[in-house]
Design an enzyme around this catalytic site. Sequence first.
Site, short mmCIF file in Angstrom:
data_model
loop_
_atom_site.label_atom_id
_atom_site.label_comp_id
_atom_site.label_asym_id
_atom_site.label_seq_id
_atom_site.Cartn_x
_atom_site.Cartn_y
_atom_site.Cartn_z
CB SER A 8 28.57 24.44 35.90
OG SER A 8 28.24 25.48 36.79
CD GLU A 10 22.74 30.22 32.47
OE1 GLU A 10 22.85 29.89 33.67
OE2 GLU A 10 22.05 31.17 32.08
CB ALA A 44 11.51 35.30 27.73
CG ASP A 102 11.76 37.36 34.73
OD1 ASP A 102 11.41 37.53 35.90
OD2 ASP A 102 12.95 37.19 34.38
NE ARG A 159 8.06 30.34 49.89
CZ ARG A 159 8.10 31.54 50.46
NH1 ARG A 159 7.98 31.66 51.76
NH2 ARG A 159 8.24 32.63 49.73
CD GLN A 171 20.71 37.65 37.75
OE1 GLN A 171 21.56 37.26 36.96
NE2 GLN A 171 19.43 37.65 37.47
CG PHE A 211 19.95 41.72 31.63
CD1 PHE A 211 18.79 41.35 30.98
CD2 PHE A 211 20.51 40.84 32.55
CE1 PHE A 211 18.18 40.13 31.24
CE2 PHE A 211 19.91 39.61 32.81
CZ PHE A 211 18.75 39.26 32.15
CG HIS A 261 26.45 28.51 36.58
ND1 HIS A 261 26.30 27.26 36.01
CD2 HIS A 261 25.55 29.32 35.96
CE1 HIS A 261 25.35 27.32 35.08
NE2 HIS A 261 24.88 28.55 35.02
C1 LIG Z 1 20.96 30.85 37.55
C2 LIG Z 1 19.76 31.47 36.85
C3 LIG Z 1 19.32 30.96 35.64
C4 LIG Z 1 18.21 31.51 34.98
N1 LIG Z 1 17.79 30.94 33.80
C5 LIG Z 1 16.64 31.40 33.22
C6 LIG Z 1 16.10 30.77 32.05
O1 LIG Z 1 16.68 29.81 31.52
N2 LIG Z 1 14.95 31.26 31.52
C7 LIG Z 1 14.28 32.33 32.07
O2 LIG Z 1 13.23 32.72 31.54
N3 LIG Z 1 14.76 32.94 33.20
C8 LIG Z 1 15.91 32.50 33.78
N4 LIG Z 1 16.39 33.11 34.91
C9 LIG Z 1 15.70 34.31 35.42
C10 LIG Z 1 14.56 33.94 36.39
O3 LIG Z 1 13.53 33.27 35.70
C11 LIG Z 1 14.05 35.25 36.99
O4 LIG Z 1 15.05 35.82 37.80
C12 LIG Z 1 12.73 35.16 37.71
O5 LIG Z 1 12.26 36.48 37.92
C13 LIG Z 1 12.82 34.50 39.08
O6 LIG Z 1 12.93 33.15 38.99
P1 LIG Z 1 13.13 32.29 40.36
O7 LIG Z 1 12.92 30.87 40.05
O8 LIG Z 1 14.38 32.67 41.03
O9 LIG Z 1 11.86 32.86 41.16
P2 LIG Z 1 11.21 32.49 42.54
O10 LIG Z 1 12.26 32.19 43.52
O11 LIG Z 1 10.09 31.55 42.40
O12 LIG Z 1 10.55 33.89 42.89
C14 LIG Z 1 11.18 35.13 42.67
C15 LIG Z 1 10.65 36.15 43.64
O13 LIG Z 1 9.23 36.18 43.58
C16 LIG Z 1 8.71 36.30 44.87
N5 LIG Z 1 7.92 35.13 45.29
C17 LIG Z 1 7.98 33.88 44.79
N6 LIG Z 1 7.11 33.08 45.43
C18 LIG Z 1 6.49 33.85 46.34
C19 LIG Z 1 5.50 33.60 47.31
N7 LIG Z 1 4.93 32.40 47.47
N8 LIG Z 1 5.11 34.63 48.08
C20 LIG Z 1 5.67 35.86 47.96
N9 LIG Z 1 6.62 36.14 47.06
C21 LIG Z 1 7.03 35.17 46.27
C22 LIG Z 1 9.88 36.45 45.79
O14 LIG Z 1 10.14 37.79 45.98
C23 LIG Z 1 11.00 35.82 45.05
O15 LIG Z 1 12.24 36.37 45.43
C24 LIG Z 1 17.52 32.62 35.57
C25 LIG Z 1 17.97 33.14 36.80
C26 LIG Z 1 19.07 32.60 37.43
C27 LIG Z 1 19.54 33.17 38.75
#
Ligand SMILES: Cc1cc2nc3c(=O)[nH]c(=O)nc-3n(C[C@H](O)[C@H](O)[C@H](O)COP(=O)(O)OP(=O)(O)OC[C@H]3O[C@@H](n4cnc5c(N)ncnc54)[C@H](O)[C@@H]3O)c2cc1C
Length: 288
Positions: A8, A10, A44, A102, A159, A171, A211, A261
Amino acid sequence: MTRVPTISFEFFPPKDEAGEAKLWETLERLAPYGPRFVSVTYGAGGSTRERTSRIVTRIKRESGLEPAAHLTCVGATCGEVDEVARGWWGAGIRHVVALRGDAPAGSGGYSPHPGGYANGAELTAGLRRIGDFEISVGAYPESHPDSASPEADMDNLKRKLDAGANRAITQYFFDAEVFLRFRDRCAAAGITAPIVPGVLPVTNFKKVVEFSAACGAAVPAWMADLFEGLDGDPETRQLVAASTASELCLALMAEGVEDFHFYTLNRPQLAAAICRRLGVRPELEAAA
Ligand SMILES: Cc1cc2nc3c(=O)[nH]c(=O)nc-3n(C[C@H](O)[C@H](O)[C@H](O)COP(=O)(O)OP(=O)(O)OC[C@H]3O[C@@H](n4cnc5c(N)ncnc54)[C@H](O)[C@@H]3O)c2cc1C
């Protein structure tokens, strides 16, 4: 025999018309490699909401490709996020990459929007209530920088999958061992959903160092050596990028990894070169 991998790609939504025209060319050049889906990031703070929506809708309408729209929780209420997702469902988009997102730079770290989804797991659960989307979530082989420990990060990934995600995309990372150890830990934690390695072919080493510090990916010393003295030599950097990323993928394939990916940064050549090295041939050639 090693199987030809499933791939895939991106992309990010370009800022202007010229960029969008280039993205379209890129999509046309990469389409023959038969990606399972092509994903479009969400800027972002939701800054590209309109552009992401326009591009995934156009991909759905005008190409034979399956789009996946990234969506984040940042800066919006649950209702606003749901509205975006409902719009996509209505436009025939069936795959969402659900992410927390973020905090804006310099704002002192992430905190959920009042009335918004707090994280990727909550967003996944919310999407499940809207439609039968295919949902991908993020995973962090070297742990997310906000996580208290690797174990807490693994619980967080579980979760998201328990909330209804179909797969995790990682990542980027630069050593095969990093992914393989993470895959083992996922298996030990009882995770059976596919964990797809995210592969970033590095051409701009300086930017990647910057980064990576923010996203928790380690940049190995051998990579610094590899790029040393190449700042003014972009052609050689391209070749190094293609061979390094191909070697990484081949090492993973030798360990049974069958999906990749690619973070394309909207440039087709590197992704195409790596695909060829992995045995993924353009469909036209295969049929000839
Ligand atoms: C494949 C991929 C694509 C991406 N694409 C984008 C994009 O299009 N746009 C963008 O802005 N960013 C993107 N990102 C970056 C991403 O938004 C950041 O890495 C962000 O910081 C984490 O997102 P997540 O959904 O993995 O977080 P989550 O899994 O929700 O949380 C990240 C961390 O926060 C903590 N956390 C979350 N929930 C809890 C809880 N209930 N209690 C305690 N700790 C908690 C944990 O430590 C967890 O590891 C991408 C990342 C990846 C891997």
